[in-house]
Design a protein around this motif. Structure first.
Motif, mmCIF file in Angstrom:
data_model
loop_
_atom_site.group_PDB
_atom_site.id
_atom_site.type_symbol
_atom_site.label_atom_id
_atom_site.label_comp_id
_atom_site.label_asym_id
_atom_site.label_seq_id
_atom_site.Cartn_x
_atom_site.Cartn_y
_atom_site.Cartn_z
ATOM 1 N N ASP A 80 0.796 -1.079 -0.122
ATOM 2 C CA ASP A 80 0.007 0.044 0.089
ATOM 3 C C ASP A 80 0.840 1.195 -0.122
ATOM 4 N N ALA A 114 2.303 1.765 -3.673
ATOM 5 C CA ALA A 114 1.204 1.936 -4.336
ATOM 6 C C ALA A 114 0.907 3.541 -4.231
ATOM 7 N N LYS A 173 -6.585 8.160 -7.102
ATOM 8 C CA LYS A 173 -5.960 7.165 -7.556
ATOM 9 C C LYS A 173 -5.720 5.586 -7.228
ATOM 10 N N TYR A 174 -5.403 5.638 -5.910
ATOM 11 C CA TYR A 174 -5.099 4.383 -5.442
ATOM 12 C C TYR A 174 -6.694 3.589 -5.312
ATOM 13 N N TYR A 175 -7.661 4.280 -4.918
ATOM 14 C CA TYR A 175 -8.977 3.727 -4.822
ATOM 15 C C TYR A 175 -9.210 3.147 -6.066
ATOM 16 N N LEU A 176 -8.803 3.566 -7.386
ATOM 17 C CA LEU A 176 -9.348 3.205 -8.774
ATOM 18 C C LEU A 176 -8.370 1.960 -9.049
ATOM 19 N N GLU A 177 -7.432 1.800 -8.305
ATOM 20 C CA GLU A 177 -6.736 0.962 -8.605
ATOM 21 C C GLU A 177 -6.614 -0.368 -7.717
ATOM 22 N N HIS A 178 -7.204 -0.140 -6.723
ATOM 23 C CA HIS A 178 -7.483 -1.102 -5.644
ATOM 24 C C HIS A 178 -8.844 -1.302 -5.093
#
Length: 478
Positions: A274, A277, A318-323
């Motif tokens: 995390d 990322a 951006k992190y939420y979109l990828e995870h």
């Protein structure tokens, strides 16, 4: 507007006020302790708690304090100001007396319940059922203490209740409709401006006003009053928000810090992955669980300025979109926090009430007790609850000849609750049980209205115009 039409709401107001005052004062006054945020409102009144931490007990009287600066915007300040003036008029030496504030809160809440019952247009027996249902929500031990506190949640709860009553009354005709417009403006101004989070009410409020339609109204007769209400609330909110720190911008970096080190990187999942990322170095794992005000927070690291741009809303999004899996995990935790309802670190009693620190009252624990019991289910409980409420709201909304007005209220509250759930769960990071109070309260209030939508509207509508008269009026203005 006949006397008998006023008699029922007045009776409801009197009964609700009596119940709320007993609930507040007997056997001893209760409130909600201050988690440290109260100074932002108190200093605008010339009062502030300076001498001790305040989470363990409620301080019922605040004396004068040195001036302090606060750009914090909350409609709670308006209610506190009225309570302050009333208290001093009654002879209190305190700048703010929470006993006066609590009584004022009971009066305003009772008025909101009376407005709702007047708008529902039920039989006398069903009006009693509606009053009880609403009292079970507003008097619940998870929420009631905020009406006698220096925190802003009480204003948010009051605003939602008044807004619901105003919307229902605006679906009536004659004088009731104009009374509803006044109540709607009051509720919207208090509710929208209670906290930065309640600004989420703006889009759902606008949507609700677009569907306010008294029976038989068309053209200008339908749109003039809702548009006037929107104009007044929009202008008023713009003026209020421009007078201070609009949307609580001062705390944006603080909130994103907590999301990173308390929400995403929580030490229970893939900490190293995390951090990578998010573009943060592995040594930042040492700051998991720290707060912005912690002495050992990440900001104390000499490398923090180098990575400060990574602790931002854009990077988190951006992190939420990828995870997406991690997002679901965080929302599942947030659902548990929502259903917990009771804030664990805030006491309910005054320091001299003979109660231990952090003691809580359980005088009306019914709804919050039920939600706490199903807390371990998280999303598996919250989502079905929302689906049932949503189904009842849509059912009522589609029933044009019946409870369309209640459907508008149910869906307004539900949409706000769902939006607040996402904001608190993904964009705040700490004190999430407290932050999710703005999710669970409108959820339970929407649930009460969803249940009431199955009650039939009374048939003897003395305030409704005859169809022919309505049609002639509409044709005359179109």
């Amino acid at each position: 507007m006949r006397y008998r039409e006023i008699g029922l709401p007045f009776g409801v107001f009197s009964a609700a006020l009596g119940v709320l005052l007993v609930r507040f004062l007997v056997p001893r006054p209760i409130g909600m302790a201050d988690n440290g945020d109260g100074w932002r409102i108190l200093c605008r009144l010339g009062a502030r708690e300076l001498d001790r931490p305040s989470e363990n007990f409620v301080r019922f009287a605040y004396g004068p304090a040195p001036a302090c600066d606060s750009e914090y915007i909350s409609s709670q300040t308006w209610i506190d100001k009225i309570a302050s003036e009333l208290g001093q008029w009654l002879g209190s030496s305190a700048i703010l007396n929470l006993l006066v504030l609590g009584v004022l809160g009971c009066v305003l809440v009772a008025g909101g319940i009376a407005a709702v019952v007047a708008g529902l247009r039920l039989s006398a027996r069903n009006s009693v059922l509606a009053t009880v249902a609403l009292l079970l929500v507003v008097a619940d031990s998870a929420f009631f203490g905020y009406f006698a506190s220096v925190l802003s949640e009480g204003a948010a709860f009051l605003g939602m209740l008044l807004l619901a009553g105003g919307l229902l009354l605006m679906h009536r005709t004659g004088p009731w409709r104009y009374a509803g417009a006044a109540v709607t403006v009051l509720g919207a101004m208090i509710g929208i401006n209670a906290k930065s989070q309640t600004l989420l009410l703006i889009p759902v409020f606008v949507l609700a006003m677009l569907f306010v339609r008294p029976e038989g109204s068309r053209g200008l007769a339908r749109w003039a009053l809702p548009l006037a209400v929107l104009a007044v609330v929009g202008t008023g909110t713009a003026l209020v928000q421009s007078a201070g720190d609009s949307a609580n911008a001062e705390y944006r970096e603080i909130n994103t810090y907590h999301v990173v080190f308390n929400g995403i990187v929580d030490g229970k999942h893939d900490t190293a992955g995390d951090l990578a990322a998010l573009g943060l170095p592995p040594e930042f794992a040492a700051y998991v669980g720290t707060g912005w005000w912690s002495t050992n927070g990440a900001w104390s690291s000499p490398d923090y300025p180098k990575y400060r741009d990574k602790i931002s809303r854009r990077n988190i999004a951006k992190y939420y979109l990828e995870h997406p899996v991690r997002v679901v995990q965080m929302l599942h935790r947030s659902a548990k926090e929502t259903l917990t309802a009771r804030v664990p670190n805030l006491g309910s009693f005054g320091e001299h009430a003979g109660q231990p620190p952090l003691a809580k009252e359980y005088r009306v624990p019914i709804l919050s007790g039920i939600t706490r019991w199903i807390t371990p289910l998280g999303l598996f409980a919250l989502l079905p609850i929302w689906l049932l409420i949503g189904w009842a709201g849509i059912r009522a909304f589609r029933n044009r000849a019946g409870r369309r007005d209640v459907g508008v209220v149910v869906l307004t509250l539900l949409l706000f609750a769902m939006g607040q759930f996402l904001v608190a769960g993904l964009a705040e990071g700490i004190e999430n049980i407290k932050h999710q109070q703005l999710t669970i309260f409108p959820t339970l209030l929407a649930g009460a209205f969803a249940t009431l939508s199955f009650l039939p509207r009374r048939n003897n509508e003395s305030d409704l115009e005859k169809p022919s008269e309505t049609k002639e009026t509409a044709n005359a203005v179109s």
